[in-house]
Scaffold this active site. Sequence first.
Site, PDB file in Angstrom:
ATOM      1  CG  HIS A  54      23.148 -77.387 -19.277  1.00  0.00           C
ATOM      2  ND1 HIS A  54      22.058 -78.106 -18.826  1.00  0.00           N
ATOM      3  CD2 HIS A  54      23.968 -78.288 -19.888  1.00  0.00           C
ATOM      4  CE1 HIS A  54      22.218 -79.382 -19.156  1.00  0.00           C
ATOM      5  NE2 HIS A  54      23.355 -79.517 -19.801  1.00  0.00           N
TER       6      HIS A  54
ATOM      7  CG  ASP B 146      29.733 -79.303 -24.373  1.00  0.00           C
ATOM      8  OD1 ASP B 146      30.325 -80.385 -24.440  1.00  0.00           O
ATOM      9  OD2 ASP B 146      28.495 -79.201 -24.433  1.00  0.00           O
TER      10      ASP B 146
END
Length: 409
Positions: free
Chosen positions: A289, A346
């Site tokens: 991320h 996700d």
Amino acid sequence: MSEQTVQIRTSGKVLQSPCGPIVHGLEDVLIKNTTISDIDGEKGILWYRGYRIEDLAKFSNYEEVSFLVLYGRLPTRSELKEYERRLKSSRDLHPATVEVIRALAKAHPMFALEAAVAAEGAYDEDNQKLIEALRVGRYKAEEKELAYRIAEKLIAKLPTMVAYHYRFSKGLELVRPRDDLSHAANFLYMMFGKEPDPLAARGIDLYLILHADHEVPASTFTAHVVASTLSDLYSSVVAAIAALKGPLHGGANEMAVRNYLEIGDPSKAKELVEAATKPGGPKLMGVGHRVYKAYDPRARIFKEFSRDYVAKFGDPKNLFAVASAIEHEVLNNPYFQQRKLYPNVDFWSGIAFYYMGVPYEYFTPIFAVSRVVGWVAHILEYWENNRIFRPRACYAGPHDLQYIPIDQR
């Protein structure tokens, strides 16, 4: 106009230019003060209005969280009840918007969502009033009340737009919203035509909570840029949806699930993760991320929900088993440890969607259904001290070239 020297810290790439350093992608560049959300990427903490995401996920629901994000505080019981009533009363769409969605039944739902939001804005009388006020630079108490009313409408209507598109895409009759169901349960009801299992409704509600805001990613920044011109809320949200549609922003949970289906067997996880550490190797979707350099707190929360969901309904495609095996290998691999690459939300969120029967192409629209409250909250916050965005580029081409007539070229 005075010039100021500004020190900018960035963890991203800095490009050198004749005009000075360029922060590539504006990584870590601050654009405003905010009280909406905050992230501690090193420790893996997310706050909405000062409340930890773990507490909101455990004790709250999307209606309450969206009130918090939009209005800056937790509502009283009576305030929440009235807010829920207003949302329910705004769920349905203008007939012309429904026809726009019908006309785009075979298009990707993100295209339909862009068009539907634009159409609804064109027919919303409150929006037209606000447009006229903004055109003459007026944004006082009356206009702010209009803006918040429009914001609530957008929160209420996006689930309907997505569900209607799903029904049209399948050649099914529309299922109109019900005012006796929660935001999440009503969304699933409008999609599939039956009251959802309570655990499925909880899963959608949890997903909406976890994605309600996340500081200033690309879609939220896009909304800021458009709103800074004093364009209307609907148009700003259309722009945010367009940014979210890009594969580098929304859609990673879809690709993660596709990967799990392709792998199929948890025993293949070690080989896959090792391959991902090699140059040109496969990319592990849902791992790493831009902000989190620790385990994404949203991922931890939705992992627990996914475990509960497959415990009740089974894991016939081995999605949870494969994801768990990949996660184990990632967390114990020096390559990922050294680079601080951890699973993000996700990595886990698409598993339950898949088993609920939600098609891949609707994963990102559901993201928009959640994030719309963050978009509008940031717009309203920015309008309190608005200034149009006007960055510069460093020109690196020639000047004063001699024009050559076309017949001499």
